[in-house]
Design a protein around this motif. Structure first.
Motif, PDB file in Angstrom:
ATOM      1  N   PRO A  38       0.827  -1.212   0.000  1.00 40.80           N
ATOM      2  CA  PRO A  38       0.000   0.000   0.000  1.00 40.80           C
ATOM      3  C   PRO A  38       0.862   1.264   0.000  1.00 40.80           C
ATOM      4  CG  PRO A  38      -0.748  -1.548   1.671  1.00 40.80           C
ATOM      5  CD  PRO A  38       0.547  -2.073   1.135  1.00 40.80           C
ATOM      6  N   THR A  39       0.384   2.277  -0.694  1.00 40.62           N
ATOM      7  CA  THR A  39       1.136   3.531  -0.764  1.00 40.62           C
ATOM      8  C   THR A  39       1.032   4.278   0.560  1.00 40.62           C
ATOM      9  OG1 THR A  39      -0.764   4.693  -1.703  1.00 40.62           O
ATOM     10  CG2 THR A  39       0.834   3.781  -3.255  1.00 40.62           C
ATOM     11  N   ASP A  40       2.033   5.080   0.817  1.00 41.14           N
ATOM     12  CA  ASP A  40       2.049   5.880   2.040  1.00 41.14           C
ATOM     13  C   ASP A  40       1.033   7.013   1.951  1.00 41.14           C
ATOM     14  OD1 ASP A  40       3.695   8.545   1.275  1.00 41.14           O
ATOM     15  OD2 ASP A  40       4.492   6.800   0.203  1.00 41.14           O
ATOM     16  N   GLU A  41       0.789   7.659   3.069  1.00 41.75           N
ATOM     17  CA  GLU A  41      -0.243   8.688   3.165  1.00 41.75           C
ATOM     18  C   GLU A  41      -0.008   9.863   2.221  1.00 41.75           C
ATOM     19  OE1 GLU A  41      -1.909  11.677   6.622  1.00 41.75           O
ATOM     20  OE2 GLU A  41      -1.117   9.725   7.227  1.00 41.75           O
ATOM     21  N   LEU A  42       1.236  10.368   2.144  1.00 42.21           N
ATOM     22  CA  LEU A  42       1.511  11.520   1.289  1.00 42.21           C
ATOM     23  C   LEU A  42       1.370  11.171  -0.185  1.00 42.21           C
ATOM     24  CD1 LEU A  42       2.263  14.442   0.801  1.00 42.21           C
ATOM     25  CD2 LEU A  42       4.679  13.808   1.093  1.00 42.21           C
ATOM     26  N   THR A  43       1.870  10.019  -0.584  1.00 46.22           N
ATOM     27  CA  THR A  43       1.727   9.594  -1.979  1.00 46.22           C
ATOM     28  C   THR A  43       0.256   9.525  -2.363  1.00 46.22           C
ATOM     29  OG1 THR A  43       3.787   8.316  -1.901  1.00 46.22           O
ATOM     30  CG2 THR A  43       2.220   7.741  -3.637  1.00 46.22           C
ATOM     31  N   THR A  44      -0.542   8.910  -1.508  1.00 46.80           N
ATOM     32  CA  THR A  44      -1.978   8.790  -1.765  1.00 46.80           C
ATOM     33  C   THR A  44      -2.641  10.157  -1.830  1.00 46.80           C
ATOM     34  OG1 THR A  44      -1.999   6.628  -0.687  1.00 46.80           O
ATOM     35  CG2 THR A  44      -4.116   7.729  -0.953  1.00 46.80           C
ATOM     36  N   LEU A  45      -2.276  11.055  -0.912  1.00 44.65           N
ATOM     37  CA  LEU A  45      -2.821  12.411  -0.915  1.00 44.65           C
ATOM     38  C   LEU A  45      -2.518  13.121  -2.229  1.00 44.65           C
ATOM     39  CD1 LEU A  45      -4.050  14.925   0.600  1.00 44.65           C
ATOM     40  CD2 LEU A  45      -1.687  15.460   1.208  1.00 44.65           C
ATOM     41  N   LEU A  46      -1.284  13.028  -2.693  1.00 50.16           N
ATOM     42  CA  LEU A  46      -0.890  13.697  -3.936  1.00 50.16           C
ATOM     43  C   LEU A  46      -1.621  13.121  -5.138  1.00 50.16           C
ATOM     44  CD1 LEU A  46       2.952  14.034  -3.304  1.00 50.16           C
ATOM     45  CD2 LEU A  46       1.230  15.848  -3.159  1.00 50.16           C
ATOM     46  N   VAL A  47      -1.668  11.804  -5.242  1.00 49.10           N
ATOM     47  CA  VAL A  47      -2.322  11.153  -6.384  1.00 49.10           C
ATOM     48  C   VAL A  47      -3.812  11.484  -6.401  1.00 49.10           C
ATOM     49  CG1 VAL A  47      -2.961   8.902  -7.362  1.00 49.10           C
ATOM     50  CG2 VAL A  47      -0.617   9.306  -6.601  1.00 49.10           C
ATOM     51  N   ARG A  48      -4.460  11.336  -5.258  1.00 47.74           N
ATOM     52  CA  ARG A  48      -5.899  11.616  -5.199  1.00 47.74           C
ATOM     53  C   ARG A  48      -6.185  13.116  -5.351  1.00 47.74           C
ATOM     54  NH1 ARG A  48      -8.560   7.078  -4.471  1.00 47.74           N
ATOM     55  NH2 ARG A  48      -7.738   5.419  -3.171  1.00 47.74           N
ATOM     56  N   GLY A  49      -5.291  13.951  -4.844  1.00 46.61           N
ATOM     57  CA  GLY A  49      -5.466  15.395  -4.988  1.00 46.61           C
ATOM     58  C   GLY A  49      -5.356  15.849  -6.430  1.00 46.61           C
ATOM     59  N   VAL A  50      -4.387  15.297  -7.142  1.00 40.83           N
ATOM     60  CA  VAL A  50      -4.266  15.615  -8.569  1.00 40.83           C
ATOM     61  C   VAL A  50      -5.493  15.119  -9.310  1.00 40.83           C
ATOM     62  CG1 VAL A  50      -2.988  15.070 -10.699  1.00 40.83           C
ATOM     63  CG2 VAL A  50      -1.744  15.750  -8.630  1.00 40.83           C
ATOM     64  N   GLN A  51      -5.921  13.899  -9.012  1.00 43.44           N
ATOM     65  CA  GLN A  51      -7.096  13.340  -9.671  1.00 43.44           C
ATOM     66  C   GLN A  51      -8.333  14.204  -9.423  1.00 43.44           C
ATOM     67  OE1 GLN A  51      -8.776   9.804  -7.909  1.00 43.44           O
ATOM     68  NE2 GLN A  51      -9.535   9.083  -9.887  1.00 43.44           N
ATOM     69  N   ALA A  52      -8.543  14.605  -8.188  1.00 48.71           N
ATOM     70  CA  ALA A  52      -9.739  15.378  -7.838  1.00 48.71           C
ATOM     71  C   ALA A  52      -9.747  16.767  -8.471  1.00 48.71           C
ATOM     72  CB  ALA A  52      -9.852  15.495  -6.323  1.00 48.71           C
ATOM     73  N   ASP A  77       6.504  15.224 -17.595  1.00 46.95           N
ATOM     74  CA  ASP A  77       6.542  16.656 -17.302  1.00 46.95           C
ATOM     75  C   ASP A  77       5.159  17.189 -16.946  1.00 46.95           C
ATOM     76  OD1 ASP A  77       9.257  16.598 -17.909  1.00 46.95           O
ATOM     77  OD2 ASP A  77       8.898  17.052 -20.010  1.00 46.95           O
ATOM     78  N   ARG A  78       4.166  16.732 -17.676  1.00 49.72           N
ATOM     79  CA  ARG A  78       2.785  17.143 -17.407  1.00 49.72           C
ATOM     80  C   ARG A  78       2.378  16.748 -15.984  1.00 49.72           C
ATOM     81  NH1 ARG A  78       0.782  15.329 -21.924  1.00 49.72           N
ATOM     82  NH2 ARG A  78       0.610  13.193 -21.215  1.00 49.72           N
ATOM     83  N   ASN A  79       2.764  15.553 -15.566  1.00 51.09           N
ATOM     84  CA  ASN A  79       2.390  15.093 -14.229  1.00 51.09           C
ATOM     85  C   ASN A  79       3.217  15.749 -13.126  1.00 51.09           C
ATOM     86  OD1 ASN A  79       0.075  13.235 -14.393  1.00 51.09           O
ATOM     87  ND2 ASN A  79       1.394  12.218 -15.878  1.00 51.09           N
ATOM     88  N   VAL A  80       4.456  16.112 -13.406  1.00 46.96           N
ATOM     89  CA  VAL A  80       5.224  16.911 -12.444  1.00 46.96           C
ATOM     90  C   VAL A  80       4.507  18.240 -12.210  1.00 46.96           C
ATOM     91  CG1 VAL A  80       7.364  18.227 -12.092  1.00 46.96           C
ATOM     92  CG2 VAL A  80       7.477  15.875 -12.912  1.00 46.96           C
ATOM     93  N   LEU A  81       4.063  18.865 -13.282  1.00 50.73           N
ATOM     94  CA  LEU A  81       3.334  20.132 -13.163  1.00 50.73           C
ATOM     95  C   LEU A  81       2.025  19.953 -12.403  1.00 50.73           C
ATOM     96  CD1 LEU A  81       3.833  21.639 -16.720  1.00 50.73           C
ATOM     97  CD2 LEU A  81       4.837  22.432 -14.577  1.00 50.73           C
ATOM     98  N   ARG A  82       1.334  18.870 -12.668  1.00 57.12           N
ATOM     99  CA  ARG A  82       0.075  18.615 -11.968  1.00 57.12           C
ATOM    100  C   ARG A  82       0.296  18.482 -10.455  1.00 57.12           C
ATOM    101  NH1 ARG A  82      -2.020  14.176 -16.348  1.00 57.12           N
ATOM    102  NH2 ARG A  82      -3.173  15.615 -17.701  1.00 57.12           N
ATOM    103  N   ILE A  83       1.316  17.733 -10.074  1.00 57.18           N
ATOM    104  CA  ILE A  83       1.605  17.554  -8.645  1.00 57.18           C
ATOM    105  C   ILE A  83       1.945  18.894  -8.012  1.00 57.18           C
ATOM    106  CG2 ILE A  83       3.227  16.545  -6.979  1.00 57.18           C
ATOM    107  CD1 ILE A  83       3.374  14.098  -8.938  1.00 57.18           C
ATOM    108  N   ALA A  84       2.827  19.650  -8.649  1.00 59.46           N
ATOM    109  CA  ALA A  84       3.216  20.954  -8.099  1.00 59.46           C
ATOM    110  C   ALA A  84       2.020  21.892  -8.026  1.00 59.46           C
ATOM    111  CB  ALA A  84       4.331  21.577  -8.944  1.00 59.46           C
ATOM    112  N   ALA A  85       1.190  21.899  -9.061  1.00 56.82           N
ATOM    113  CA  ALA A  85       0.010  22.765  -9.053  1.00 56.82           C
ATOM    114  C   ALA A  85      -0.948  22.365  -7.942  1.00 56.82           C
ATOM    115  CB  ALA A  85      -0.693  22.706 -10.411  1.00 56.82           C
ATOM    116  N   PHE A  86      -1.156  21.068  -7.759  1.00 58.69           N
ATOM    117  CA  PHE A  86      -2.022  20.620  -6.664  1.00 58.69           C
ATOM    118  C   PHE A  86      -1.466  21.081  -5.318  1.00 58.69           C
ATOM    119  CE2 PHE A  86      -2.540  17.505  -3.246  1.00 58.69           C
ATOM    120  CZ  PHE A  86      -3.864  17.793  -2.937  1.00 58.69           C
ATOM    121  N   GLU A  87      -0.169  20.921  -5.129  1.00 57.01           N
ATOM    122  CA  GLU A  87       0.400  21.339  -3.844  1.00 57.01           C
ATOM    123  C   GLU A  87       0.294  22.845  -3.643  1.00 57.01           C
ATOM    124  OE1 GLU A  87       3.404  18.725  -1.796  1.00 57.01           O
ATOM    125  OE2 GLU A  87       4.255  18.890  -3.815  1.00 57.01           O
ATOM    126  N   LEU A  88       0.509  23.616  -4.693  1.00 59.70           N
ATOM    127  CA  LEU A  88       0.363  25.065  -4.571  1.00 59.70           C
ATOM    128  C   LEU A  88      -1.071  25.448  -4.233  1.00 59.70           C
ATOM    129  CD1 LEU A  88       2.552  26.278  -7.556  1.00 59.70           C
ATOM    130  CD2 LEU A  88       2.998  26.680  -5.132  1.00 59.70           C
TER     131      LEU A  88
END
Length: 159
Positions: A38-52, A77-88
């Protein structure tokens, strides 16, 4: 609280999971469910946050891209941007400078030299051309420390 290396590792795992889902044309829920460990909490948060937030994030990327479309951008590159945008947009507990630094380092490590890779630069860069994200209304500047919420941005310029 996780140490910096664990957070960097979580961002890299999130990137790889998002890439896998996109490459296979399946949902991130399926990819997460197929993990042997199972993925860790932060990984799951990032993946689900980008998806949402993907529709909104992708619209912002597409609206501000100059000379190329979201679809032409390499998937990594697109997914790096998505993760960074979600975190911002959604992680008031993480300093803007850390988000930008992590995104730059992740792109350097994972993206190939021969792709038309975008490099993420600070807002005071000489060639900011992409994805200014207004953070007002998403988080308070107090929660981000010294980061100026209304003008905080993720800037991208071509290599």
């Amino acid at each position: 609280m996780a140490c910096a290396d664990e957070r960097s590792d979580a961002r890299e795992r999130a990137l790889l999971l998002l890439y896998e889902a996109e490459a296979k044309g399946i949902s991130v829920d399926v990819v997460l469910g197929e993990q042997v460990i199972p993925t860790d909490e932060l990984t799951t948060l990032l993946v689900r946050g980008v998806q949402a937030n993907q529709e909104r994030i992708d619209a912002a990327i597409a609206d501000h891209a100059k000379g190329w479309s979201l679809q032409r951008m390499p998937s990594i590159d697109r997914n790096v941007l998505r993760i960074a945008a979600f975190e911002l947009l959604g992680r008031a507990d993480v300093p803007v400078a850390l988000i930008l630094d992590e995104a730059v380092e992740l792109a350097k490590r994972i993206s190939t030299d021969d792709s038309r890779r975008e490099s993420m630069l600070a807002p005071d860069s000489s060639k900011p051309i992409f994805l200014p994200l207004n953070l007002s209304g998403y988080c308070s500047s107090a929660a981000r420390g010294a980061a100026p919420a209304p003008s905080a941005a993720l800037w991208v310029s071509l290599k």
